[in-house]
Every structure is written in C-alpha cells, then in structure tokens.
Design a protein around this motif. Structure first.
Motif, mmCIF file in Angstrom:
data_model
loop_
_atom_site.group_PDB
_atom_site.id
_atom_site.type_symbol
_atom_site.label_atom_id
_atom_site.label_comp_id
_atom_site.label_asym_id
_atom_site.label_seq_id
_atom_site.Cartn_x
_atom_site.Cartn_y
_atom_site.Cartn_z
ATOM 1 N N ALA A 1 0.840 -1.203 0.000
ATOM 2 C CA ALA A 1 0.000 0.000 0.000
ATOM 3 C C ALA A 1 0.880 1.260 0.000
ATOM 4 N N ALA A 2 1.952 1.238 0.785
ATOM 5 C CA ALA A 2 2.865 2.386 0.831
ATOM 6 C C ALA A 2 3.557 2.570 -0.525
ATOM 7 N N LYS A 3 3.969 1.463 -1.136
ATOM 8 C CA LYS A 3 4.645 1.533 -2.435
ATOM 9 C C LYS A 3 3.694 2.052 -3.515
ATOM 10 N N THR B 1 12.242 10.023 13.303
ATOM 11 C CA THR B 1 12.573 8.638 13.611
ATOM 12 C C THR B 1 11.610 8.073 14.659
ATOM 13 N N SER B 2 11.215 8.893 15.621
ATOM 14 C CA SER B 2 10.342 8.436 16.702
ATOM 15 C C SER B 2 8.996 7.954 16.181
ATOM 16 N N PHE B 3 8.635 8.328 14.965
ATOM 17 C CA PHE B 3 7.383 7.888 14.355
ATOM 18 C C PHE B 3 7.359 6.372 14.231
ATOM 19 N N PHE B 4 8.533 5.768 14.050
ATOM 20 C CA PHE B 4 8.622 4.324 13.844
ATOM 21 C C PHE B 4 9.051 3.557 15.091
ATOM 22 N N ILE B 5 9.246 4.249 16.189
ATOM 23 C CA ILE B 5 9.703 3.562 17.410
ATOM 24 C C ILE B 5 8.539 3.239 18.303
ATOM 25 N N ALA C 1 1.448 6.959 3.090
ATOM 26 C CA ALA C 1 2.577 6.040 2.907
ATOM 27 C C ALA C 1 3.300 5.815 4.239
ATOM 28 N N ALA C 2 3.520 6.885 4.987
ATOM 29 C CA ALA C 2 4.211 6.785 6.277
ATOM 30 C C ALA C 2 3.429 5.915 7.254
ATOM 31 N N LYS C 3 2.109 6.083 7.289
ATOM 32 C CA LYS C 3 1.289 5.283 8.213
ATOM 33 C C LYS C 3 1.333 3.797 7.848
ATOM 34 N N LEU D 1 14.243 6.765 4.300
ATOM 35 C CA LEU D 1 12.935 7.231 3.845
ATOM 36 C C LEU D 1 12.390 8.402 4.665
ATOM 37 N N LEU D 2 12.902 8.602 5.872
ATOM 38 C CA LEU D 2 12.353 9.616 6.777
ATOM 39 C C LEU D 2 12.236 11.007 6.161
ATOM 40 N N PRO D 3 13.292 11.530 5.495
ATOM 41 C CA PRO D 3 13.147 12.886 4.939
ATOM 42 C C PRO D 3 12.035 12.977 3.887
#
Length: 144
Positions: A82-84, A140-144, A97-99, A132-134
């Motif tokens: 879905a992100a791709k 980064t904390s979004f994925f932790i 995409a980030a979610k 991918l973050l930028p």
C-alpha cells in the motif's frame, strides 16, 4: 607564580547538529575554534520518487525472505504494498505512505517480542526506514 588556565575540549563526530550554541565564561583567555566539514553524502541528496519505491521494494523483499511467521509476513507486506502504491502516485500522500510503513514496522516489532527473527530483521529494516524519513517528512520516533 602565573595562574593556570583551565582547559576544555568538546568534540562531536558522526552526528548531525543544527542550531547549536556552545558557551562558556566570557573572558580574554577564551578561544573558540569551529571546524566544519560539509560534503555531499548519500543521505544529503533528496530521494526521488523512484528511490522511494525501490527502498520500499527492498523492505518487501526483506520481509518476504525473513523467518517471520507467514501470517505476520503477509500482513506486513500488505502494508508495504500500500505504501509503495501510494509512493508511485503522481501526487503521493506521504502521510498515508508513512502510516502504512509504520504499520509494517509495528508488525515487525510485535513479532520481534516473540520471535528472534523479528529482532534480526529490524536491524536490516531500520537503515532503509531511516533513508525514507526525509521523504516521508516524519521523525525517527514515528517508527519507534
């Protein structure tokens, strides 16, 4: 007998800093030296839409070739697809995409708590997510 002046040293390497202020006691005996190296590193180039799609495809392949249980692999791959797909849109919804990437990493983290394979897979996934973050515009904390 002359008074000895205190010596201080401060060194930072291998990191990224912005809006940093170093201060000390102001006086005639204070010297400040700043060395800055700026170079074009791979991470300083903005990612293209093609780069993003390729990185997400790498994540998919890592999940597919992992030792995670099939149900968890399928769930994570669904979010990555879905992100791709979103990244390939003319005007991608980066938040969407980030979610989806966040959901895929959540599957991995839940697996990592119970399966050793999840922990070793995270070590391979994390550098790709960091690239991918930028583009995603998240911390980064979004994925932790």
């Amino acid at each position: 007998m002359p008074e000895e002046k205190p010596s201080q040293s401060f060194s930072i390497s291998g990191g990224q800093l912005s809006d940093v202020q170093l201060g000390g006691m102001a006086g005639n005996d204070m010297n400040v030296t700043q060395n800055q190296q700026i170079g074009a590193s791979e991470s300083s180039k903005p990612l293209t839409q093609t780069d993003v799609v390729e990185l997400i495809a790498q994540l998919e392949e890592l999940f597919r070739s992992s030792d995670l249980p099939p149900a968890q692999t399928a769930k994570a791959v669904k979010h990555l697809e879905a992100a791709k797909d979103e990244a390939q849109e003319k005007e991608p919804d980066k938040e969407f995409a980030a979610k989806n990437l966040q959901r895929a990493t959540k599957v991995l983290k839940e697996a990592g708590e119970t399966v050793e394979a999840g922990t070793s897979l995270w070590k391979k996934v994390q550098p790709i997510i960091t690239k991918l973050l930028p583009w995603l515009g998240v911390a980064t904390s979004f994925f932790i």
